[in-house]
Scaffold this motif. Structure first.
Motif, PDB file in Angstrom:
ATOM      1  N   ASN A 103       6.527  -3.291  -8.076  1.00 11.81           N
ATOM      2  CA  ASN A 103       6.842  -2.291  -9.208  1.00 11.81           C
ATOM      3  C   ASN A 103       8.178  -1.294  -8.630  1.00 11.81           C
ATOM      4  OD1 ASN A 103       5.322  -3.206 -11.106  1.00 11.81           O
ATOM      5  ND2 ASN A 103       3.762  -1.429 -11.151  1.00 11.81           N
ATOM      6  N   ARG A 104       8.230  -1.134  -7.453  1.00 15.07           N
ATOM      7  CA  ARG A 104       9.030  -0.512  -6.561  1.00 15.07           C
ATOM      8  C   ARG A 104      10.322  -1.198  -6.383  1.00 15.07           C
ATOM      9  NH1 ARG A 104       4.231   1.936  -5.995  1.00 15.07           N
ATOM     10  NH2 ARG A 104       4.133   4.172  -5.579  1.00 15.07           N
ATOM     11  N   LYS A 105      10.409  -2.482  -6.633  1.00 14.37           N
ATOM     12  CA  LYS A 105      11.476  -3.263  -6.637  1.00 14.37           C
ATOM     13  C   LYS A 105      11.829  -3.474  -5.117  1.00 14.37           C
ATOM     14  CE  LYS A 105      12.480  -3.451 -10.942  1.00 14.37           C
ATOM     15  NZ  LYS A 105      11.445  -2.918 -11.613  1.00 14.37           N
ATOM     16  N   VAL A 106      10.834  -3.546  -4.203  1.00 16.30           N
ATOM     17  CA  VAL A 106      10.871  -3.810  -2.772  1.00 16.30           C
ATOM     18  C   VAL A 106      11.433  -5.213  -2.595  1.00 16.30           C
ATOM     19  CG1 VAL A 106       9.942  -3.886  -0.467  1.00 16.30           C
ATOM     20  CG2 VAL A 106       9.231  -2.188  -2.057  1.00 16.30           C
ATOM     21  N   PRO A 107      12.305  -5.677  -2.112  1.00 14.36           N
ATOM     22  CA  PRO A 107      12.888  -7.052  -1.706  1.00 14.36           C
ATOM     23  C   PRO A 107      11.696  -7.796  -1.217  1.00 14.36           C
ATOM     24  CG  PRO A 107      14.347  -5.352  -0.615  1.00 14.36           C
ATOM     25  CD  PRO A 107      13.025  -4.643  -1.026  1.00 14.36           C
ATOM     26  N   LYS A 108      11.675  -9.005  -1.572  1.00 18.00           N
ATOM     27  CA  LYS A 108      10.692 -10.081  -1.420  1.00 18.00           C
ATOM     28  C   LYS A 108      10.264 -10.192  -0.080  1.00 18.00           C
ATOM     29  CE  LYS A 108       9.124 -14.947  -2.634  1.00 18.00           C
ATOM     30  NZ  LYS A 108       9.583 -16.042  -3.350  1.00 18.00           N
ATOM     31  N   ALA A 109      11.068 -10.650   0.931  1.00 13.73           N
ATOM     32  CA  ALA A 109      11.116 -10.700   2.136  1.00 13.73           C
ATOM     33  C   ALA A 109      10.083  -9.306   2.851  1.00 13.73           C
ATOM     34  CB  ALA A 109      12.335 -10.793   3.068  1.00 13.73           C
ATOM     35  N   GLU A 110      10.739  -8.150   2.315  1.00 14.97           N
ATOM     36  CA  GLU A 110       9.990  -6.976   2.688  1.00 14.97           C
ATOM     37  C   GLU A 110       8.397  -6.820   2.515  1.00 14.97           C
ATOM     38  OE1 GLU A 110       9.571  -3.138   4.702  1.00 14.97           O
ATOM     39  OE2 GLU A 110      10.770  -4.856   5.070  1.00 14.97           O
ATOM     40  N   ILE A 111       8.218  -7.294   1.050  1.00 14.17           N
ATOM     41  CA  ILE A 111       6.857  -7.393   0.236  1.00 14.17           C
ATOM     42  C   ILE A 111       5.933  -8.129   1.267  1.00 14.17           C
ATOM     43  CG2 ILE A 111       5.552  -8.214  -1.463  1.00 14.17           C
ATOM     44  CD1 ILE A 111       7.745  -7.202  -3.295  1.00 14.17           C
ATOM     45  N   GLU A 112       6.501  -9.507   1.710  1.00 10.71           N
ATOM     46  CA  GLU A 112       5.672 -10.394   2.423  1.00 10.71           C
ATOM     47  C   GLU A 112       5.359  -9.777   4.002  1.00 10.71           C
ATOM     48  OE1 GLU A 112       7.463 -14.213   2.682  1.00 10.71           O
ATOM     49  OE2 GLU A 112       7.451 -14.569   0.509  1.00 10.71           O
ATOM     50  N   LYS A 113       6.312  -9.256   4.412  1.00  7.31           N
ATOM     51  CA  LYS A 113       5.942  -8.603   5.613  1.00  7.31           C
ATOM     52  C   LYS A 113       4.983  -7.479   5.595  1.00  7.31           C
ATOM     53  CE  LYS A 113       8.172  -6.083   9.296  1.00  7.31           C
ATOM     54  NZ  LYS A 113       9.577  -5.248   9.783  1.00  7.31           N
ATOM     55  N   ARG A 114       5.417  -6.450   4.771  1.00  4.66           N
ATOM     56  CA  ARG A 114       4.299  -5.364   4.636  1.00  4.66           C
ATOM     57  C   ARG A 114       2.881  -5.842   4.102  1.00  4.66           C
ATOM     58  NH1 ARG A 114       8.169  -0.920   2.048  1.00  4.66           N
ATOM     59  NH2 ARG A 114       6.216   0.198   1.452  1.00  4.66           N
ATOM     60  N   VAL A 115       2.777  -6.627   3.172  1.00  4.89           N
ATOM     61  CA  VAL A 115       1.354  -7.240   2.915  1.00  4.89           C
ATOM     62  C   VAL A 115       0.547  -7.973   3.955  1.00  4.89           C
ATOM     63  CG1 VAL A 115       0.394  -9.048   1.414  1.00  4.89           C
ATOM     64  CG2 VAL A 115       2.039  -7.453   0.367  1.00  4.89           C
ATOM     65  N   ASP A 116       1.472  -8.671   4.705  1.00  3.65           N
ATOM     66  CA  ASP A 116       0.984  -9.315   5.926  1.00  3.65           C
ATOM     67  C   ASP A 116       0.361  -8.376   7.011  1.00  3.65           C
ATOM     68  OD1 ASP A 116       1.315 -11.973   5.130  1.00  3.65           O
ATOM     69  OD2 ASP A 116       3.153 -12.487   6.000  1.00  3.65           O
ATOM     70  N   GLU A 117       1.212  -7.443   7.156  1.00  4.71           N
ATOM     71  CA  GLU A 117       0.923  -6.249   8.114  1.00  4.71           C
ATOM     72  C   GLU A 117      -0.520  -5.561   7.684  1.00  4.71           C
ATOM     73  OE1 GLU A 117       4.255  -3.655   8.406  1.00  4.71           O
ATOM     74  OE2 GLU A 117       5.313  -4.953   9.944  1.00  4.71           O
ATOM     75  N   ILE A 118      -0.438  -5.032   6.562  1.00  9.12           N
ATOM     76  CA  ILE A 118      -1.633  -4.273   5.954  1.00  9.12           C
ATOM     77  C   ILE A 118      -2.891  -5.398   5.825  1.00  9.12           C
ATOM     78  CG2 ILE A 118      -1.496  -4.617   3.363  1.00  9.12           C
ATOM     79  CD1 ILE A 118      -2.197  -1.386   5.235  1.00  9.12           C
ATOM     80  N   LEU A 119      -2.699  -6.605   5.460  1.00  6.66           N
ATOM     81  CA  LEU A 119      -3.845  -7.371   5.429  1.00  6.66           C
ATOM     82  C   LEU A 119      -4.425  -7.536   6.922  1.00  6.66           C
ATOM     83  CD1 LEU A 119      -2.503 -10.329   3.144  1.00  6.66           C
ATOM     84  CD2 LEU A 119      -4.630  -8.876   2.846  1.00  6.66           C
ATOM     85  N   LYS A 120      -3.824  -7.647   7.828  1.00  2.10           N
ATOM     86  CA  LYS A 120      -4.455  -7.698   9.168  1.00  2.10           C
ATOM     87  C   LYS A 120      -4.994  -6.176   9.561  1.00  2.10           C
ATOM     88  CE  LYS A 120      -0.932 -11.026  11.001  1.00  2.10           C
ATOM     89  NZ  LYS A 120       0.274 -11.306  11.762  1.00  2.10           N
ATOM     90  N   ILE A 121      -4.355  -5.248   9.232  1.00  2.00           N
ATOM     91  CA  ILE A 121      -4.917  -4.008   9.374  1.00  2.00           C
ATOM     92  C   ILE A 121      -6.361  -3.634   8.964  1.00  2.00           C
ATOM     93  CG2 ILE A 121      -4.811  -1.189   8.999  1.00  2.00           C
ATOM     94  CD1 ILE A 121      -1.622  -1.600   9.440  1.00  2.00           C
ATOM     95  N   VAL A 122      -6.363  -4.205   7.648  1.00  2.00           N
ATOM     96  CA  VAL A 122      -7.945  -3.898   7.061  1.00  2.00           C
ATOM     97  C   VAL A 122      -8.690  -5.129   7.073  1.00  2.00           C
ATOM     98  CG1 VAL A 122      -6.871  -2.480   5.103  1.00  2.00           C
ATOM     99  CG2 VAL A 122      -6.953  -5.047   4.727  1.00  2.00           C
ATOM    100  N   LYS A 123      -8.100  -6.136   7.979  1.00  2.00           N
ATOM    101  CA  LYS A 123      -9.042  -7.379   8.538  1.00  2.00           C
ATOM    102  C   LYS A 123      -9.319  -8.258   7.178  1.00  2.00           C
ATOM    103  CE  LYS A 123     -10.350  -4.735  12.501  1.00  2.00           C
ATOM    104  NZ  LYS A 123     -11.656  -4.274  13.425  1.00  2.00           N
TER     105      LYS A 123
END
Length: 367
Positions: A103-123
């Motif tokens: 929704n915030r129009k974040v680039p696709k590569a950045e979305i994948e990176k941030r989603v992968d990072e937070i998935l690891k943080i919340v385990k």
């Protein structure tokens, strides 16, 4: 970078009813701050004012000095975790978490990176392709938490996020939430009516009642040195007893409950002598005296053995019921009907004005 939240004399009305009238508080950058109180006390109303779901009829709310009263909700850069998770059932875990970024129009590569990072943080990185209906309540709550954090909000708001989980999951998730919040370092405002939950996760707690803040303090101080009898009885268990402050001179005060007298050295100097008081004693702050008649005379009505501790339910000669908690390794369990006396641990108990509105304890003085 973490931000501060300043709430200055805010007012909230629903029609002719004023539910919050001139409330103020300061939340520090990176702090885990909890609004705690019974249902209807105004805590969720205040949270919804911070995010913009509720209008503000008076006062100001500031984020790092910037007034946000008239900023639309979608422009406030805040993450919200709801009681019912609000997860999209037709989306996978990773798509749920990526929703706000798209929704915030974040680039696709950045979305994948941030989603992968937070998935690891919340385990839950091993579950990223799973659909929500195949996941436990605790896992779904982790999705909701990840989705709120991944957008890099300035503030994280959480409204009764664990109330739909069973007791074991609540304990597990409250520990996880605290660890994640510390790892991310985000300023967090958390709403709950669960006292134990608030004590476990918070840096500081604001105890609310009737739209009014009763006390803001650390969990330890809230529990050990409540500001009034409402806080004393709402946080944990407290036995409130009628007493009398007989004298208060030269740093020594004499307190009497019935015929039992004891001395305290941490009563405020401005508290006069010969005045009625309320004495608050938590169940674990009693000492059962079976050997002499020193203390408050009571009769044991029943007991519950809980392994490490034994809970006694006793009654005074005036008919007041009192709960007492003792270590189970202190002698045999006292039988029902036995008459004993209760002494108090004077360094731990609290003394309040007769109406219960203010504490007579001088917290600057070590008992």
């Amino acid at each position: 970078m973490s931000v501060a939240i300043s709430i200055e004399n805010v007012v909230k009305r629903f029609g002719k009813e004023t539910v919050i009238n001139g409330l103020s508080l300061e939340i520090k950058p990176g702090e885990f701050f909890t609004l705690l109180g019974p249902s209807g006390c105004g805590k969720t109303t205040l949270l919804r004012m911070i995010i913009g779901f509720n209008s503000i009829e008076g006062g100001q709310i500031k984020i790092d000095g910037k007034v946000i009263n008239n900023i639309p909700t979608n422009k406030r850069n805040m993450g919200m975790v709801f009681q019912n998770y609000a997860i999209f059932p037709h989306m996978s875990v990773k798509d749920n978490i990526a929703f706000g970024l798209k929704n915030r129009k974040v680039p696709k590569a950045e979305i994948e990176k941030r989603v992968d990072e937070i998935l690891k943080i919340v385990k839950i990185d091993h579950l990223k392709d799973r659909m929500p209906h195949k996941m436990s309540g605790g896992q779904q709550q982790r999705i909701a938490l990840a989705r709120a954090i991944v957008i890099h909000p300035e503030v994280l708001l959480m409204d009764e996020p664990l109330s739909n989980l069973d007791a074991k999951l609540r304990t597990e998730m409250r520990n996880a939430i605290k660890q994640i919040q510390q790892q991310v370092g985000i300023t967090t405002v958390y709403v709950t009516h669960d006292q134990e939950e608030a004590l476990a996760v918070s840096d500081r707690i604001a105890v609310m009642n009737g739209g009014v803040i009763q006390q803001i303090d650390t969990p330890k101080n809230i529990y050990q040195r409540p500001a009034n009898t409402f806080v004393s009885t709402f946080i944990g268990l407290s036995n409130i007893m009628d007493g009398k402050l007989e004298s208060n001179e030269n740093g020594k005060a004499l307190i009497r409950i019935g015929d039992y007298k004891f001395q305290m050295n941490n009563i405020k100097k401005d508290c006069g002598s010969n005045c009625p008081v309320k004495v608050s004693v938590r169940p674990e702050e009693f000492i059962i005296n079976k050997e002499t008649e020193e203390g408050i005379p009571v009769t044991v009505k029943s007991s519950v053995f809980l392994g490490v501790t034994t809970h006694y339910f006793v009654e005074t000669k005036e008919g007041q019921e009192i709960e007492v908690i003792q270590s189970s390794d202190i002698g045999e369990i006292i039988p029902n009907g036995k008459k004993v006396h209760l002494k108090v641990q004077v360094q731990k108990i609290n003394v309040f004005s007769e109406d219960g509105s203010r504490s007579f304890i001088d917290r600057e003085v070590r008992p």
